[in-house]
Design an enzyme around this catalytic site. Sequence first.
Site, mmCIF file in Angstrom:
data_model
loop_
_atom_site.group_PDB
_atom_site.id
_atom_site.type_symbol
_atom_site.label_atom_id
_atom_site.label_comp_id
_atom_site.label_asym_id
_atom_site.label_seq_id
_atom_site.Cartn_x
_atom_site.Cartn_y
_atom_site.Cartn_z
ATOM 1 N N ASP A 53 44.400 74.804 42.316
ATOM 2 C CA ASP A 53 44.734 75.039 40.919
ATOM 3 C C ASP A 53 44.885 76.532 40.661
ATOM 4 O O ASP A 53 44.064 77.345 41.102
ATOM 5 C CB ASP A 53 43.621 74.460 40.036
ATOM 6 C CG ASP A 53 43.855 74.681 38.569
ATOM 7 O OD1 ASP A 53 44.768 74.054 38.013
ATOM 8 O OD2 ASP A 53 43.114 75.495 37.968
ATOM 9 N N GLU B 43 49.305 75.596 43.429
ATOM 10 C CA GLU B 43 49.939 75.691 42.118
ATOM 11 C C GLU B 43 50.251 77.174 41.956
ATOM 12 O O GLU B 43 49.338 77.979 41.691
ATOM 13 C CB GLU B 43 49.004 75.204 41.004
ATOM 14 C CG GLU B 43 49.667 75.244 39.644
ATOM 15 C CD GLU B 43 48.733 74.863 38.507
ATOM 16 O OE1 GLU B 43 49.222 74.293 37.514
ATOM 17 O OE2 GLU B 43 47.520 75.146 38.605
#
Length: 708
Positions: free
Chosen positions: A349, A385
């Site tokens: 993330d 990401e």
Amino acid sequence: MYVNLWPGNVYPLGATWDGKGTNFALFSENATGVELCLFDDDSDELRLSLKEKNNFVWHGYLPGVGPGQRYGFRVHGPWAPEVGHRFNPNKLLIDPYAKAIDSEICNDAAIFGYSWDAAEKDLAFCELDDAKIMPKCVVIDESFDWGDDKLLRTPWHETIIYETHVKGFTKLHPDVPEELRGTYAGLAHPAAIQHLLQLGITAVELMPVHHFLSRPGHLESKGLTNYWGYDSINYFAPYSGYSASGTLGQQAIEFKQMVKALHFAGIEVILDVVYNHTGEGNHLGPTLSLRGVDNAVYYRLVDDNPRYYMDFTGCGNSLNVRHAQVLKLIMDSLRYWVTQMHVDGFRFDLASALARELYEVDNLSAFFDIIHQDPILADVKLIAEPWDLGEGGYQVGNFPLRWSEWNGRYRDTVRDFWRGVDDSLGQFAYCFTGSPDLYQANGRNPNASINFITAHDGFTLNDLVSYNQKHNEANGEENRDGESHNRSWNCDAEGETDSPEVLRLRERQRRNFLTTLMLSQGIPMLLEGDEIGCSQKGNNNAYCQDNEISWRNWDLQKANMELLDFTRELINFRHQHPVFRRRKWFQGRPIRGFGISDIGWFNADGSEMTERQWLISYAKVMEIFLNGEGIVTPGTQGERIIDESFLLFFNAHYEMIEFALPYGLNQRGWEIVIDTNEPRFLHPGKWVSGSQTVPVTERSLVVLRLIT
């Protein structure tokens, strides 16, 4: 209670049971003292001072202490927020290396290191003790009978990723026993696995399962919870709320059982991990673990005012990956989940935050260097990401070798193309071929591109074609939260409608998106529930909706079943045809006997596209030829790969268009196998050859297979 404390060992960190006793070890560079706190069944506390300290690791060994023992730490040191130190021994702290945590955190004034009543809150020392309400760490037995289970190592080009939520996937599933719904055991149930297998999924990408802060104050006051889980407070313990049994430490065993069951079915497990920040938030957040263990070590503090935190994530803090111990914590966690939990990969993330050595993103930072050379992580799937919220944080295409990336440009471009935005055709062509403009120059292959149309963060596929505006009122923030520029199109009716014309167009658009996704080069990722048309009623930021808004509805109507059947056929079609999942880039070289390249680009009249035509802003139609005899990369045993050849007719225009077969291919026979104007694959399809044209409905896609 236990009083016979031996010196113990510096390594490993955390609580480690050896069959006779347990070693406890905690790193704190700036602490002046550390107490190990043990709790009995009545939650009575025994504090033991850890006298041994080596290399800033405080440690001790307790003979006779074993699995099931609950514990925590109290750490002594200066309370000096102005210089970055926030030690407060009144706060029971979660061990950063705990392998299990017994419960969730209650929102209460006692869990904050500072006093709520002070004028400058975060500077005032809090005397309240929070041991009664804080969750306790649990010593576990890490042994498990894995049998012959091992990492599956599914080749990237054969991978189909399914992003899913452990709870939401099965919470309403009627074929999963009620007591198992929404748990690790629920995801491991044959009914859940059968759905994945019939769909053709090869890997589940689980939204965060690290133990997280589930009830932050700003949500609890609204009757909401942190459903997504992107506020980790520990990087080793599986979230206890997904345990079916509730037995101390059982969540670790249940997680392993889930992985073993998925592996047995041939499905990899990828974890969405959040190493960029923690749930402790900014200077006004609670003291739960790292802040109290050693705030100045674990967090990025503002250089000239260390009372405050650097925030590249929008969540209040950023981990200090410049410090060797923080890098060690992350790496130890990653290795643990591979070696002890058998996970097959990780999706990081806001990964750009991990690459920040100073302020700029450096894709050769220490974090990536360490990962690159680590032998345990050498053969697992690594997905970034590739952005954060800091300046220069959008780094799509800039991650190092061995990394794949969530391709945000693919998402945006494909959405724009199918809603008819001008100037999108050329970029759409790049995306369809794996985004070589992003990944080819630095030596990566098409598997660097994780293609997706939707993900947990944003509209579902159904809502993408049903709403122009977000509808997040249920989040309690007056619809201010969530992305406002969604590149969505409601097909001329906002939200639910009874209009047959609008509903047919929406169904066609869903099939357009899914077909584009599954036939593009690169790695497709499907969002949980998109295959059955799930809606979140226009909520594009359902992070706090632990309810029917987010839980997948398995009460399938006719349209849902048709979409599911179409998606199953579509994924199976991709699996059958390597021409849609090449390992290497298209070369565009002539192929003997065809006189054209391994990929060809044509206008709707069958003429080859010119450079000038790529620049026409209003162009929304094209033909793509994929030559099954033009795959130059061999198979796993060196064999030549030969597939069937296909023509794809794309029409993102608002009117029906007649497509002609390209010159040189119009003497061959073709069969229409997919027409997104139809709810199912065509069995058999219409045959086309010579001067015959193919009518392609407005906003639809037709796929033809070479048959003669």
